[in-house]
Design a protein around this motif. Structure first.
Motif, mmCIF file in Angstrom:
data_model
loop_
_atom_site.group_PDB
_atom_site.id
_atom_site.type_symbol
_atom_site.label_atom_id
_atom_site.label_comp_id
_atom_site.label_asym_id
_atom_site.label_seq_id
_atom_site.Cartn_x
_atom_site.Cartn_y
_atom_site.Cartn_z
ATOM 1 N N THR A 114 0.847 -1.178 0.000
ATOM 2 C CA THR A 114 0.000 0.000 0.000
ATOM 3 C C THR A 114 0.890 1.239 0.000
ATOM 4 O OG1 THR A 114 -1.705 -1.180 1.250
ATOM 5 C CG2 THR A 114 -1.806 1.229 1.274
ATOM 6 N N ASN A 115 0.630 2.148 -0.937
ATOM 7 C CA ASN A 115 1.390 3.394 -1.043
ATOM 8 C C ASN A 115 0.684 4.464 -0.222
ATOM 9 O OD1 ASN A 115 2.597 5.792 -1.741
ATOM 10 N ND2 ASN A 115 2.643 5.359 -3.930
ATOM 11 N N HIS A 116 1.345 4.975 0.812
ATOM 12 C CA HIS A 116 0.772 6.017 1.669
ATOM 13 C C HIS A 116 1.311 7.409 1.315
ATOM 14 C CE1 HIS A 116 -1.118 3.101 4.362
ATOM 15 N NE2 HIS A 116 -0.006 2.398 4.277
ATOM 16 N N GLY A 117 1.989 7.516 0.210
ATOM 17 C CA GLY A 117 2.520 8.817 -0.211
ATOM 18 C C GLY A 117 3.901 9.112 0.352
ATOM 19 N N ILE A 118 4.098 8.884 1.646
ATOM 20 C CA ILE A 118 5.409 9.121 2.264
ATOM 21 C C ILE A 118 6.069 7.813 2.711
ATOM 22 C CG2 ILE A 118 4.977 11.492 2.973
ATOM 23 C CD1 ILE A 118 4.347 10.352 5.805
ATOM 24 N N PHE A 119 5.313 6.734 2.709
ATOM 25 C CA PHE A 119 5.862 5.410 2.972
ATOM 26 C C PHE A 119 4.960 4.384 2.313
ATOM 27 C CE2 PHE A 119 3.063 6.231 6.569
ATOM 28 C CZ PHE A 119 2.406 5.024 6.786
ATOM 29 N N GLU A 120 5.474 3.170 2.162
ATOM 30 C CA GLU A 120 4.674 2.069 1.653
ATOM 31 C C GLU A 120 4.711 0.946 2.672
ATOM 32 O OE1 GLU A 120 6.327 1.200 -2.209
ATOM 33 O OE2 GLU A 120 8.111 0.255 -1.367
ATOM 34 N N THR A 138 9.381 6.350 1.892
ATOM 35 C CA THR A 138 9.630 6.713 0.499
ATOM 36 C C THR A 138 9.755 8.224 0.341
ATOM 37 O OG1 THR A 138 7.254 6.755 0.026
ATOM 38 C CG2 THR A 138 8.418 4.675 -0.403
ATOM 39 N N ALA A 139 9.467 8.971 1.410
ATOM 40 C CA ALA A 139 9.455 10.438 1.348
ATOM 41 C C ALA A 139 10.863 11.012 1.374
ATOM 42 C CB ALA A 139 8.672 11.004 2.524
ATOM 43 N N ASN A 140 10.974 12.194 0.781
ATOM 44 C CA ASN A 140 12.212 12.955 0.931
ATOM 45 C C ASN A 140 12.027 13.943 2.089
ATOM 46 O OD1 ASN A 140 10.958 15.403 -0.047
ATOM 47 N ND2 ASN A 140 11.262 14.647 -2.139
ATOM 48 N N GLN A 141 13.092 14.618 2.487
ATOM 49 C CA GLN A 141 13.030 15.513 3.649
ATOM 50 C C GLN A 141 12.051 16.666 3.419
ATOM 51 O OE1 GLN A 141 14.534 14.730 6.644
ATOM 52 N NE2 GLN A 141 13.096 16.297 7.311
ATOM 53 N N GLU A 142 11.987 17.173 2.204
ATOM 54 C CA GLU A 142 11.061 18.277 1.898
ATOM 55 C C GLU A 142 9.617 17.848 2.156
ATOM 56 O OE1 GLU A 142 9.559 20.889 -1.961
ATOM 57 O OE2 GLU A 142 11.490 19.856 -2.068
ATOM 58 N N GLU A 143 9.260 16.642 1.742
ATOM 59 C CA GLU A 143 7.900 16.137 1.958
ATOM 60 C C GLU A 143 7.611 15.950 3.447
ATOM 61 O OE1 GLU A 143 7.163 13.578 -2.112
ATOM 62 O OE2 GLU A 143 8.479 12.741 -0.564
ATOM 63 N N LEU A 144 8.582 15.422 4.189
ATOM 64 C CA LEU A 144 8.387 15.240 5.629
ATOM 65 C C LEU A 144 8.246 16.586 6.340
ATOM 66 C CD1 LEU A 144 10.924 12.352 6.296
ATOM 67 C CD2 LEU A 144 8.430 12.187 6.168
ATOM 68 N N ASP A 145 9.040 17.568 5.929
ATOM 69 C CA ASP A 145 8.940 18.913 6.508
ATOM 70 C C ASP A 145 7.582 19.532 6.209
ATOM 71 O OD1 ASP A 145 11.533 18.631 7.455
ATOM 72 O OD2 ASP A 145 12.432 19.886 5.871
ATOM 73 N N LYS A 146 7.107 19.358 4.984
ATOM 74 C CA LYS A 146 5.807 19.898 4.574
ATOM 75 C C LYS A 146 4.681 19.266 5.399
ATOM 76 C CE LYS A 146 3.088 20.453 0.329
ATOM 77 N NZ LYS A 146 3.040 20.128 -1.107
ATOM 78 N N LEU A 147 4.762 17.972 5.609
ATOM 79 C CA LEU A 147 3.746 17.276 6.394
ATOM 80 C C LEU A 147 3.752 17.758 7.846
ATOM 81 C CD1 LEU A 147 1.574 15.109 6.099
ATOM 82 C CD2 LEU A 147 3.282 13.432 6.793
ATOM 83 N N ALA A 173 -2.520 12.264 -3.752
ATOM 84 C CA ALA A 173 -2.446 12.667 -5.155
ATOM 85 C C ALA A 173 -1.197 12.050 -5.774
ATOM 86 C CB ALA A 173 -2.412 14.195 -5.279
ATOM 87 N N LYS A 174 -0.114 12.028 -5.000
ATOM 88 C CA LYS A 174 1.137 11.404 -5.444
ATOM 89 C C LYS A 174 0.910 9.911 -5.714
ATOM 90 C CE LYS A 174 5.761 10.547 -3.617
ATOM 91 N NZ LYS A 174 6.659 10.782 -2.501
#
Length: 179
Positions: A114-120, A138-147, A173-174
């Motif tokens: 299952t793809n959760h956008g920031i991890f699977e 699966t997230a990069n640091q920018e995505e984690l910071d945004k969340l 959406a990702k």
């Protein structure tokens, strides 16, 4: 005072040996100790139990109690099975796929990847009916910071409306190729 980490998390099990065997075989966890008593140390109640401790990696400990004199384990009938679960992190996608194959070889029904956008992640149940999740980031640091940045506003909106806020809809959406 600042919490350093979780010392251990404890759940009930139907059979301590079966539970330890399962976690050793399927998730490669080592038994790091067992305690058995006739009385509960904190309450002094007479209640024989077996308490086992498993190495969940990086100093994390997963523990179980077998309570043979008490009625059979149950679940909260008002909470869906998917809500309460134990999630373990694995290093990468290949490890997740290896774990999935291992669980399926045990005859377990595995949901995911299952793809959760920031991890699977994948999901399956242990012999006690506890839902397990294995996940990899699966997230990069920018995505984690945004969340992290939108978390407080999302919580406030949810608290007022009890409707899903859309601050982090980019996660899914990702997943669906809409980013």
């Amino acid at each position: 005072m600042k919490i350093e980490k979780i010392h251990h998390v404890a759940y009930r099990c139907k059979d301590a040996k079966e539970t330890v065997d399962f976690y050793q075989r399927v998730l490669n966890m080592d038994l790091i100790g067992a305690v058995a008593e006739d009385h509960v140390p904190s309450t002094k109640e007479p209640d024989p139990y077996m308490h086992v401790f498993l190495d969940a990696g990086n100093g994390n400990i997963l523990a179980f109690f077998e309570l043979p004199t008490l009625p059979e384990m149950g679940r909260d009938p008002n909470t869906p099975k998917w809500v309460q679960h134990i999630a373990f992190q694995v290093p990468g996608h290949e490890d997740l796929m290896e774990a999935k194959a291992r669980a399926e070889a045990e005859g377990l029904e595995v949901v995911g990847v299952t793809n959760h956008g920031i991890f699977e992640s994948i999901y399956f149940f242990d012999p006690n009916g506890h839902r397990l999740e294995l996940a990899t980031w699966t997230a990069n640091q920018e995505e984690l910071d945004k969340l992290r940045a939108v978390g407080p506003a999302m919580l406030e909106e949810w608290s007022r409306t009890k409707q899903p806020p859309r601050h982090a809809e980019w996660l899914h959406a990702k997943e669906f190729g809409k980013s």
